[in-house]
Design an enzyme around this catalytic site. Structure first.
Site, short mmCIF file in Angstrom:
data_model
loop_
_atom_site.label_atom_id
_atom_site.label_comp_id
_atom_site.label_asym_id
_atom_site.label_seq_id
_atom_site.Cartn_x
_atom_site.Cartn_y
_atom_site.Cartn_z
N HIS A 22 0.82 -1.22 0.00
CA HIS A 22 0.00 0.00 0.00
C HIS A 22 0.85 1.27 0.00
CE1 HIS A 22 -3.29 -2.69 0.43
NE2 HIS A 22 -4.14 -1.86 0.98
N HIS B 158 -13.47 -3.59 -3.26
CA HIS B 158 -12.52 -2.57 -2.80
C HIS B 158 -11.78 -2.05 -4.02
CE1 HIS B 158 -9.66 -0.46 -0.48
NE2 HIS B 158 -8.81 -1.42 -0.19
N GLU C 52 -9.10 -0.06 -4.13
CA GLU C 52 -7.67 0.24 -4.06
C GLU C 52 -6.96 -0.55 -5.16
OE1 GLU C 52 -5.90 0.10 -0.15
OE2 GLU C 52 -4.27 1.40 -0.84
N ASP D 272 -4.43 -2.37 -5.64
CA ASP D 272 -3.96 -3.77 -5.61
C ASP D 272 -5.10 -4.73 -5.93
OD1 ASP D 272 -4.92 -2.80 -3.16
OD2 ASP D 272 -3.80 -4.25 -1.97
N HIS E 97 -10.90 -0.74 4.89
CA HIS E 97 -10.23 0.41 5.44
C HIS E 97 -10.33 1.63 4.55
CE1 HIS E 97 -6.36 0.35 3.00
NE2 HIS E 97 -7.02 -0.69 2.54
N ASP F 73 -10.02 -6.61 2.07
CA ASP F 73 -8.79 -6.52 2.88
C ASP F 73 -8.96 -7.06 4.30
OD1 ASP F 73 -7.24 -5.46 0.89
OD2 ASP F 73 -7.07 -3.47 1.75
N TYR G 243 -0.56 -6.88 9.53
CA TYR G 243 -1.56 -6.30 8.62
C TYR G 243 -2.50 -5.39 9.41
CZ TYR G 243 -4.50 -5.95 4.56
OH TYR G 243 -5.17 -5.44 3.48
N HIS H 133 -6.08 -10.76 0.60
CA HIS H 133 -4.63 -10.98 0.75
C HIS H 133 -4.39 -12.21 1.62
CE1 HIS H 133 -3.55 -7.09 -0.97
NE2 HIS H 133 -4.46 -6.53 -0.19
FE1 FEO Z 1 -6.63 -1.74 0.64
FE2 FEO Z 1 -5.52 -4.59 -0.43
O1 FEO Z 1 -6.13 -2.87 -0.67
#
Ligand code: FEO
Length: 401
Positions: free
Chosen positions: A24, A79, A81, A83, A146, A165, A194, A225
């Site tokens: 991140h 999500h 983000e 990734d 998050h 996440d 994490y 993840h």
């Molecule tokens: Fe908050 Fe794994 O992206």
């Protein structure tokens, strides 16, 4: 490069990135990470999340072993983000989905990252359900867990929670299920790492979200993840662990972080450590030049007290300790006891500045900061030992003995 069927007609089609280190953009992932994506084969074929930039080929390769990519009907973006959504343009181009489901805040992120795209998006809210054939998908927004856009997807027919996440860990491995991962200590450490670097500021929200998760009939939690939590024991373990991490009850262990120029502050740190240990509080010392700021946060997961030290430098504190304290404050740890110390040559501001940082995190501060001019002699080391002893007493009292 095979998919893995995690439940009947539900496949892991993600990517293991052994080289990823800068999770991140700010947190260390020392052994890489995993971007999990899941494919459900049903009347409508659904892909849940995608993978990080440069990994679209891996996702498509795995997916194509289950069905031709153009047969994917829906994409769910739990999500946004990057990734998980960094290859969305490539995947959408290939799949041409009938619909992309995401939250209202997810739509804002999508429009920000992918302006001018005329994709068939559909905003969903908490409790909204779609039928995909034999199965239903129930969406639950988890705002600020998050990111504002975050949501989780529940498939009741399979007792499966796809949790983005939340409940994840940075583990790169050929193993997909937590109960197959033999190094339990490593697994637990990566969960803490994490949580303490990504989720910690939102602990009050976690405590509100956990009862919602616990009401679901689940026997598998599949995060975006790391390893998948399976069975009653596996799902119970991670939910209970999240509750413990979010509650931040005081623990009888201390962390000392310091930076040093000519080792005076280092000697003070070790004297304070003796004061803690000799009063029954196990202690870990971390020199900030030797420890990444996210490793320090991981250590804090087990510590009810933080002592921090820096020599005075240009009327302030050394930059690495300043960075560490700034990072720590941003992650909003709760319920800690603090203590400050540091050496100086002439102006001597650092211990008070450090104490101010700890106070700004609402730490309980049982002692005045300890300072030492030039090299710590007997009196200064004794004062540091007393600082450790007093913090130990305060911590034991807080922990109930
Ligand atoms: Fe908050 Fe794994 O992206």
């Amino acid at each position: 490069m095979q998919p893995l069927e995690i439940k009947k007609d539900i496949f892991w089609v993600g990517c293991v990135d052994y080289d990823h280190r800068d999770f991140h953009g700010y947190s260390m992932s020392p052994d890489g990470s995993t971007y999990n994506a899941y494919l459900v084969k049903d009347g409508k074929n659904v892909l849940f999340d995608t993978v990080a930039p440069n990994h679209a080929g891996v996702l498509l390769c795995r997916l194509a072993k289950v069905l031709p990519p153009e047969k994917v009907d829906y994409i769910v973006c739990n999500h946004m983000e990057l990734d998980h959504a960094g290859v969305l343009a490539e995947i959408v181009e290939r799949v041409k989905p009938e619909k992309i489901f995401l939250s209202q805040a997810g739509l804002k992120s999508l429009q920000g990252y992918y302006p001018d795209r005329n994709w068939p998006v559909q905003v969903v809210k908490s409790g909204e359900t779609i039928n995909i054939g034999k199965r239903n998908i129930v969406f639950q927004e988890t705002r600020m867990l998050h990111w504002p856009d975050s949501m989780i997807s529940y498939i009741p027919e399979d007792k499966l929670l796809i949790s983005q996440d939340i409940f994840g860990q940075n583990i790169a491995s050929s193993v997909r299920f937590a109960d197959d991962f033999t190094d339990r200590g490593e697994f637990v450490k990566r969960i803490k790492e994490y949580y303490y670097n990504i989720v910690l500021p939102y602990s009050p929200i976690v405590l509100k979200a956990l009862p919602i998760v616990e009401k679901l009939d689940i026997d598998m939690i599949a995060p975006d993840h790391g390893l998948i939590h399976r069975g009653v024991n596996g799902t119970r373990f991670i939910i209970d662990m999240y509750r413990t991490l979010a509650e931040q009850k005081p623990q009888k262990r201390a962390l000392i972080i310091y930076d040093t120029m000519w080792r005076s502050t280092e000697h003070m740190a070790y004297a304070a450590c003796s004061g803690l240990e000799e009063n029954g509080v196990p202690t870990r010392i971390m020199f900030v030049k030797n420890n990444h700021h996210s490793a320090v946060m991981t250590e804090l997961a087990d510590c009810g007290a933080v002592l921090a030290g820096s020599p005075t430098h240009n009327n302030s504190i050394l930059p690495l300790l300043a960075a560490q304290l700034t990072y720590m404050k941003g992650l909003r740890p709760l319920n800690r006891i603090g203590g400050a110390f540091g050496s100086y040559g002439w102006s001597g501001e650092s211990p008070k500045i450090v104490q101010g940082h700890l106070a700004s995190m609402n730490m309980e501060l049982p002692c005045q900061p300890v300072s030492c001019n030039w090299r710590p002699g007997h009196e200064a080391l004794k004062a540091c030992h007393e600082l450790g002893a007093k913090v130990a007493e305060a911590l034991k009292k807080k922990c109930g003995g």
